[in-house]
Write a protein that holds these residues in place. Sequence first.
Motif: not given
Length: 444
Positions: A298-300, A328-341
């Motif tokens: 997200i940062e990149g 996008m509407d979360a406080d712990n949005l960061s890095g990459t988000l693997n949607f498998f997890n």
Amino acid sequence: MKAGYIGKAFAIALAATGLAACESNNMEMPANPSAPAVGAEVSQEVIYQANPRFFANDNCLAALTAQVKDIAAMGCDVLWVMPVQQPGEKDAIGSPYCIRDYKSVNSKYGTMSDFKALVEAAHGAGMKVMLDWVANHTAWDHSWTTEHPEYYVRDAAGNIQQASVWSDVAQLDFSNPDTEAAMIDAMKYWVEQGDIDGFRCDYTDGPGHEFWSHAIEALRAVKPELEMLGETADTGYYADGFDKIYDWNFAPAMSGVFNGGKPADLFSKAAETWKNVPEGKDLLRYTFNHDFAAENSIEGTYGSIEAIPAAYVLTAMLNGTPMIYSAMDADNLSGTLNFFNYQPMTWSATKRAEFKAINAAYRTTAEVRRGELTTYANAKAAVFTRATPEQKMLVMVNTTGSEQSVKTPITLAGETMTDLLNGGETTVPTVMTLDAYGYVIYMK
């Protein structure tokens, strides 16, 4: 002006207007601009893409249902739920797009009763429900692999072939009418039993035009207003019955702008894609989705997490249907988000309020967004206006992480306009001071 003004929406009488071509200018507008042409109606819809795995580790559907009212309150009309079916286990890698049984619910998500409760809650909150559908392939332990191997693409020895580059799934053969019939039957199940309002169709290009044309005709015989979103850039799928397809180029182009590129590049690419959309059809545009967020930090992507609302302003205000991805509407949005997890998010009331204000402005500007689009050359901010004979709109977005002083279009300087993010009246200055990733949306 500070990013993220939070305010209530207000009613404004709107007149019928039009859309003309996009152009890039210096800061002065022509002394005698030509009258804007009448354009096609633009979208007022907002989609929320919900990954159930971001809502809980277990009983995900119930956890998502608990958030439905707050999602709707952001101004979202459509709840796109990523695949809810039981995933495969044989040669699987944890993907929700690896389906073992089309007529089941992932046991970690809940039950069919839980899914029905989610749909009922969404309908009660004024939202449609769109189910993510994986037609191109199945898990290797789907019952069809043993009961109906003829449904699959096979080699000369009769071995079922994998789907493209995805080793965890088996490729269905849509040249077989029985495969087509079985898939349409499975889709009808969710329309009839789940009361859904549409499908987001994964890898639309896989099954191809003939299948989708037949499927959409059959599904709309059950529910005529069914909404169909195709994960494809092929405009030929509009003729098959799809309402929306993807603008694949939008998010990467916007990422470039927030990483030092020229806003003019975003404007030109957005206009180039939009001109191929037939009247009555639409494009999906997003700041990021599950694939984009899994492949890019997200940062990149945007330089900072703080840039996401500013990027969403451009997503919403440059036509097409905007989408908010759960995270996008979360406080712990960061890095990459693997949607498998399974990665439960901490939902942010502040961020949701900010998106609510942007979405309210998006709807309020529906008529003026059909007007003449004029873009302005600026290396640090994306600036554009829309104009009809009755109305004007000004959007300015700082695409950098530092405060910027940005010239406003000269013909708007000194005018009194309404700040659509807080409802107040403002006099447009000659130079606008925008905070880092700040934005304004004005209308007169």
